[in-house]
Design an enzyme around this catalytic site. Structure first.
Site, PDB file in Angstrom:
ATOM      1  N   GLU A  47      16.600 -23.008 -14.581  1.00  0.00           N
ATOM      2  CA  GLU A  47      17.069 -21.740 -14.023  1.00  0.00           C
ATOM      3  C   GLU A  47      16.097 -21.197 -12.984  1.00  0.00           C
ATOM      4  O   GLU A  47      14.874 -21.368 -13.107  1.00  0.00           O
ATOM      5  CB  GLU A  47      17.271 -20.661 -15.101  1.00  0.00           C
ATOM      6  CG  GLU A  47      18.689 -20.509 -15.590  1.00  0.00           C
ATOM      7  CD  GLU A  47      18.972 -21.395 -16.784  1.00  0.00           C
ATOM      8  OE1 GLU A  47      20.142 -21.530 -17.149  1.00  0.00           O
ATOM      9  OE2 GLU A  47      18.013 -21.949 -17.343  1.00  0.00           O
ATOM     10  N   THR A  48      16.670 -20.553 -12.004  1.00  0.00           N
ATOM     11  CA  THR A  48      15.937 -19.704 -11.070  1.00  0.00           C
ATOM     12  C   THR A  48      16.464 -18.286 -11.254  1.00  0.00           C
ATOM     13  O   THR A  48      17.674 -18.062 -11.224  1.00  0.00           O
ATOM     14  CB  THR A  48      16.139 -20.149  -9.615  1.00  0.00           C
ATOM     15  OG1 THR A  48      15.597 -21.467  -9.438  1.00  0.00           O
ATOM     16  CG2 THR A  48      15.446 -19.195  -8.648  1.00  0.00           C
TER      17      THR A  48
END
Length: 270
Positions: A47-48
């Protein structure tokens, strides 16, 4: 061409190269969705997280969103933990708690006296279902009964032992045909209350190293089964991570540590 800050933090980790690495990009205003998705794909982490400040009169401090390399997701624990670490340690935040507006409602993170960070997440509900054929094809060890979590389209399987969870080698091609985000697998722990692994090929992630959000399901399940509200959990992926979980009515508190790995700037045109 503009430059934006980017941090990488190992969440649910007590030392570098363990836990789950998350990218964190603080913003003054939202970028185009397609651009944020491209940044997440370029980062190639599970995830970002992107966040922007909320108006001064708002109940929450920031609005947060999370992207895997392939999709935007409605809830993410480790990237929220990493974002809070950046806010507390890099952005001059002086309060002991930070609150985020998200697609899953208001989420909190507070600093504990021992240095851990504690997420305040919603308790997610689940329902019993027959195990889908795609899971049985990709994971022959799966039991015939599963649990389905409609809010994030995950399935949960309960195995008999930690060793069975550790030994799993799923066929990701079969799991990808499931048409949902992923599969949580859990069992009683040998040296903790419960263990888990999380496979999410539907979100572009074969196996997530440590997943805070799935403990919004795991905590109420094991709290009921073990008849206790405070639990110690381990996600037994290759990187691994430890979490302290506590059930509070319709909320779940999920605590972990965070270790910074990298910070820099990203040059993009927008």
């Amino acid at each position: 061409m503009s430059t934006l800050p980017l941090y990488q933090v190992d969440a649910f980790a007590s030392r570098p190269f363990t836990g789950n690495p998350a990218a964190v990009m603080p913003l003054e205003h939202w970028l185009d969705d397609a651009l944020m998705q491209s940044v997440a794909l370029e980062n190639n982490l599970s995830e970002t997280a992107f966040f922007v400040p909320e108006p001064a009169a708002a109940e929450d401090d920031f609005h947060i969103r999370w992207f895997t390399p392939g999709i935007e997701v409605p809830l993410c624990g480790h990237a929220t933990l990493a974002s809070a670490w950046v806010i507390f340690n890099k952005l001059g935040w002086e309060k002991e708690q930070v609150r985020f507006r998200s697609k899953s409602g208001s989420l909190g993170v507070r600093k504990l006296e021992d240095g851990w960070l504690e997420l305040d997440f919603p308790k997610l509900t689940f329902e019993a279902k027959d195990t889908p054929k795609a899971i049985l094809d990709g994971m022959p060890e799966a039991p015939a009964d599963a649990f389905y979590i409609a809010s994030d389209t995950n399935y949960m399987l309960v195995l008999r032992s930690e060793s069975e969870v550790r030994a799993l080698t799923p066929d990701m091609r079969a799991l990808k045909t499931l048409g949902s985000l992923g599969v949580i697998v859990t069992a009683p722990g040998d040296n903790c209350d419960f263990v888990s692994r999380y496979f999410a090929p539907g979100g572009g992630i074969d196996e997530d190293p440590v997943t805070g959000s799935i403990h919004s399901i795991l905590t109420p399940y094991w709290a009921d089964r073990l008849d206790k509200s405070r639990l110690v959990a381990r996600q037994v992926s290759a990187r691994g991570g430890e979490l302290r979980c506590e059930l509070h009515g319709d909320r779940v508190h999920i605590a972990g540590q965070a270790v910074p790995y990298m910070e820099g700037q990203v040059s993009i045109a927008y």
